[in-house]
Design a protein around this motif. Structure first.
Motif, PDB file in Angstrom:
ATOM      1  N   MET A   1       0.846  -1.184   0.000  1.00 49.06           N
ATOM      2  CA  MET A   1       0.000   0.000   0.000  1.00 49.06           C
ATOM      3  C   MET A   1       0.883   1.234   0.000  1.00 49.06           C
ATOM      4  N   ALA A   2       0.672   2.108  -0.974  1.00 47.55           N
ATOM      5  CA  ALA A   2       1.376   3.384  -1.002  1.00 47.55           C
ATOM      6  C   ALA A   2       0.400   4.472  -0.585  1.00 47.55           C
ATOM      7  N   LEU A   3       0.728   5.189   0.490  1.00 43.75           N
ATOM      8  CA  LEU A   3      -0.114   6.297   0.922  1.00 43.75           C
ATOM      9  C   LEU A   3      -0.094   7.342  -0.180  1.00 43.75           C
ATOM     10  N   THR A   4      -1.269   7.677  -0.701  1.00 46.80           N
ATOM     11  CA  THR A   4      -1.369   8.510  -1.891  1.00 46.80           C
ATOM     12  C   THR A   4      -2.384   9.611  -1.668  1.00 46.80           C
ATOM     13  N   ALA A   5      -2.100  10.802  -2.184  1.00 43.34           N
ATOM     14  CA  ALA A   5      -3.015  11.935  -2.105  1.00 43.34           C
ATOM     15  C   ALA A   5      -3.675  12.180  -3.457  1.00 43.34           C
ATOM     16  N   SER A   6      -4.817  12.873  -3.417  1.00 43.21           N
ATOM     17  CA  SER A   6      -5.507  13.292  -4.643  1.00 43.21           C
ATOM     18  C   SER A   6      -4.566  14.088  -5.538  1.00 43.21           C
ATOM     19  N   THR A   7      -4.808  14.022  -6.843  1.00 43.36           N
ATOM     20  CA  THR A   7      -4.022  14.824  -7.778  1.00 43.36           C
ATOM     21  C   THR A   7      -4.470  16.278  -7.778  1.00 43.36           C
ATOM     22  N   MET A   8      -5.654  16.547  -7.209  1.00 43.70           N
ATOM     23  CA  MET A   8      -6.228  17.898  -7.161  1.00 43.70           C
ATOM     24  C   MET A   8      -6.389  18.467  -8.575  1.00 43.70           C
ATOM     25  N   LEU A   9      -7.181  17.761  -9.353  1.00 49.83           N
ATOM     26  CA  LEU A   9      -7.563  18.182 -10.704  1.00 49.83           C
ATOM     27  C   LEU A   9      -8.021  19.644 -10.648  1.00 49.83           C
ATOM     28  N   PRO A  10      -7.671  20.473 -11.640  1.00 46.44           N
ATOM     29  CA  PRO A  10      -8.024  21.895 -11.566  1.00 46.44           C
ATOM     30  C   PRO A  10      -9.534  22.133 -11.466  1.00 46.44           C
ATOM     31  N   ILE A  11      -9.911  23.056 -10.568  1.00 46.61           N
ATOM     32  CA  ILE A  11     -11.306  23.465 -10.446  1.00 46.61           C
ATOM     33  C   ILE A  11     -11.764  23.992 -11.800  1.00 46.61           C
ATOM     34  N   GLY A  12     -13.002  23.674 -12.172  1.00 49.72           N
ATOM     35  CA  GLY A  12     -13.538  24.101 -13.459  1.00 49.72           C
ATOM     36  C   GLY A  12     -13.387  23.065 -14.554  1.00 49.72           C
ATOM     37  N   THR A  13     -12.636  21.987 -14.284  1.00 45.66           N
ATOM     38  CA  THR A  13     -12.480  20.918 -15.269  1.00 45.66           C
ATOM     39  C   THR A  13     -13.848  20.297 -15.582  1.00 45.66           C
ATOM     40  N   GLN A  14     -14.097  20.045 -16.854  1.00 48.01           N
ATOM     41  CA  GLN A  14     -15.345  19.425 -17.290  1.00 48.01           C
ATOM     42  C   GLN A  14     -15.332  17.943 -16.915  1.00 48.01           C
ATOM     43  N   ALA A  15     -16.445  17.444 -16.410  1.00 42.10           N
ATOM     44  CA  ALA A  15     -16.524  16.030 -16.028  1.00 42.10           C
ATOM     45  C   ALA A  15     -16.343  15.142 -17.253  1.00 42.10           C
ATOM     46  N   PRO A  16     -15.360  14.253 -17.237  1.00 38.07           N
ATOM     47  CA  PRO A  16     -15.219  13.322 -18.359  1.00 38.07           C
ATOM     48  C   PRO A  16     -16.379  12.312 -18.367  1.00 38.07           C
ATOM     49  N   ASP A  17     -16.868  11.994 -19.536  1.00 36.79           N
ATOM     50  CA  ASP A  17     -17.952  11.001 -19.608  1.00 36.79           C
ATOM     51  C   ASP A  17     -17.372   9.599 -19.433  1.00 36.79           C
ATOM     52  N   PHE A  18     -18.237   8.675 -19.133  1.00 34.51           N
ATOM     53  CA  PHE A  18     -17.844   7.279 -18.940  1.00 34.51           C
ATOM     54  C   PHE A  18     -19.054   6.405 -19.230  1.00 34.51           C
ATOM     55  N   ASN A  19     -18.818   5.149 -19.492  1.00 32.96           N
ATOM     56  CA  ASN A  19     -19.871   4.153 -19.667  1.00 32.96           C
ATOM     57  C   ASN A  19     -19.402   2.907 -18.943  1.00 32.96           C
ATOM     58  N   LEU A  20     -19.940   2.699 -17.737  1.00 33.99           N
ATOM     59  CA  LEU A  20     -19.472   1.608 -16.883  1.00 33.99           C
ATOM     60  C   LEU A  20     -20.643   0.822 -16.326  1.00 33.99           C
ATOM     61  N   PRO A  21     -20.451  -0.490 -16.130  1.00 31.92           N
ATOM     62  CA  PRO A  21     -21.528  -1.312 -15.588  1.00 31.92           C
ATOM     63  C   PRO A  21     -21.653  -1.169 -14.072  1.00 31.92           C
ATOM     64  N   ASP A  22     -22.886  -0.991 -13.608  1.00 32.64           N
ATOM     65  CA  ASP A  22     -23.190  -1.030 -12.175  1.00 32.64           C
ATOM     66  C   ASP A  22     -23.107  -2.499 -11.746  1.00 32.64           C
ATOM     67  N   VAL A  23     -22.310  -2.806 -10.727  1.00 34.19           N
ATOM     68  CA  VAL A  23     -22.093  -4.203 -10.332  1.00 34.19           C
ATOM     69  C   VAL A  23     -23.353  -4.839  -9.763  1.00 34.19           C
ATOM     70  N   VAL A  24     -24.314  -4.026  -9.305  1.00 36.19           N
ATOM     71  CA  VAL A  24     -25.552  -4.582  -8.737  1.00 36.19           C
ATOM     72  C   VAL A  24     -26.600  -4.812  -9.823  1.00 36.19           C
ATOM     73  N   SER A  25     -26.931  -3.755 -10.580  1.00 36.34           N
ATOM     74  CA  SER A  25     -28.024  -3.852 -11.554  1.00 36.34           C
ATOM     75  C   SER A  25     -27.573  -4.307 -12.936  1.00 36.34           C
ATOM     76  N   GLN A  26     -26.243  -4.236 -13.190  1.00 34.80           N
ATOM     77  CA  GLN A  26     -25.661  -4.506 -14.507  1.00 34.80           C
ATOM     78  C   GLN A  26     -26.040  -3.458 -15.550  1.00 34.80           C
ATOM     79  N   GLN A  27     -26.744  -2.399 -15.147  1.00 36.11           N
ATOM     80  CA  GLN A  27     -27.065  -1.323 -16.079  1.00 36.11           C
ATOM     81  C   GLN A  27     -25.812  -0.499 -16.358  1.00 36.11           C
ATOM     82  N   THR A  28     -25.736   0.055 -17.572  1.00 37.30           N
ATOM     83  CA  THR A  28     -24.619   0.931 -17.922  1.00 37.30           C
ATOM     84  C   THR A  28     -24.902   2.323 -17.385  1.00 37.30           C
TER      85      THR A  28
END
Length: 194
Positions: A1-28
Motif C-alpha cells: 500500500m502506497a499512501l497517496t493523495a488526490s491529484t487535485m484536478l483543476p477546479i472548473g475541469t469538465q466532467a469526463p464522460d464514462f460508460n461503466l456497468p453497475d455491479v448490482v443492476s448490470q445497467q450501464t
C-alpha cells in the motif's frame, strides 16, 4: 500500500464522460444517467482499502441523505481485480448490498475512467455542478484510520450543500488521502508515483 493523495484536478475541469456497468443492476451508467441532477458526486472507492473501510458507513449515509435530492452520486472502483480479488465486481456487489448503497457502484475494468479523472487514491472524491464543471475535489473530512477524529463527511458535505444552494464552494480544499489505486501492471498513469 502506497499512501497517496488526490491529484487535485483543476477546479472548473469538465466532467469526463464514462460508460461503466453497475455491479448490482448490470445497467450501464454514464453522465447522462444523472442529466436531471443539479450536481454530481463521483467517488473512486474499493472494498479492501482500510481508508475506504474507515469511511464506508459515511459513504452509505451520504447516499441515503441525498437520495431524494438534486445530487447524483456514482461510486467507481478501478482496482486490478486479478491481484486484489476483494475489489472484483462480485465482491463489490456484496459490499454495495451490505452497506445499502443508494447509488450505483461501477467497475472500471480498463481503468480508463480513473485515468480521465486523474483518480489517484481510494477514496477520491470529485464534485461537479449543474454544468458538470468541477467545484470540489479532495477529502471527505479530517478523519483517518489512525487519528481518532470522528468521520463526519464535513468537508464534502459542505461542498455539496453549497452547490445545491447555488453558492460558491470554499476554494480551500484539502486532498483526500488513501491507498493508491491498484493499477494493472504496465497500466500505471503518468501521474502515478509523482
Amino acid at each position: 500500500m502506497a499512501l497517496t493523495a488526490s491529484t487535485m484536478l483543476p477546479i472548473g475541469t469538465q466532467a469526463p464522460d464514462f460508460n461503466l456497468p453497475d455491479v448490482v443492476s448490470q445497467q450501464t451508467i454514464s453522465l447522462s444517467t444523472f442529466a436531471d441532477k443539479k450536481a454530481l458526486l463521483v467517488m473512486f472507492i474499493c472494498r479492501h482499502c482500510p481508508f475506504v473501510k474507515h469511511v464506508q458507513a459515511e459513504l452509505a449515509k451520504l447516499g441515503q441523505d441525498y437520495f431524494q435530492s438534486d445530487l447524483g452520486i456514482v461510486a467507481i472502483s478501478a482496482n486490478d481485480a486479478n491481484n486484489y480479488p476483494d475489489d472484483a465486481p462480485d465482491s463489490l456487489k456484496t459490499m454495495a448490498k451490505e452497506l445499502g448503497f443508494q447509488f450505483p457502484l461501477c467497475y472500471d475494468e480498463s481503468q480508463e475512467t480513473a485515468k480521465t479523472y486523474t483518480a489517484a487514491c481510494t477514496p477520491d472524491f470529485f464534485l461537479f455542478d449543474s454544468d458538470r464543471k468541477l467545484v470540489y475535489r479532495g477529502q471527505l473530512d479530517d478523519s483517518r484510520p489512525s487519528n481518532n477524529k470522528p468521520v463526519t463527511g464535513a468537508d464534502l458535505r459542505a461542498a455539496i450543500e453549497a452547490v445545491l444552494a447555488n453558492k460558491a464552494v470554499n476554494p480551500n480544499q484539502k486532498p483526500s488521502i488513501g491507498c493508491n489505486i491498484k493499477w494493472k501492471p504496465g497500466n500505471e498513469p503518468s501521474y502515478f508515483g509523482s
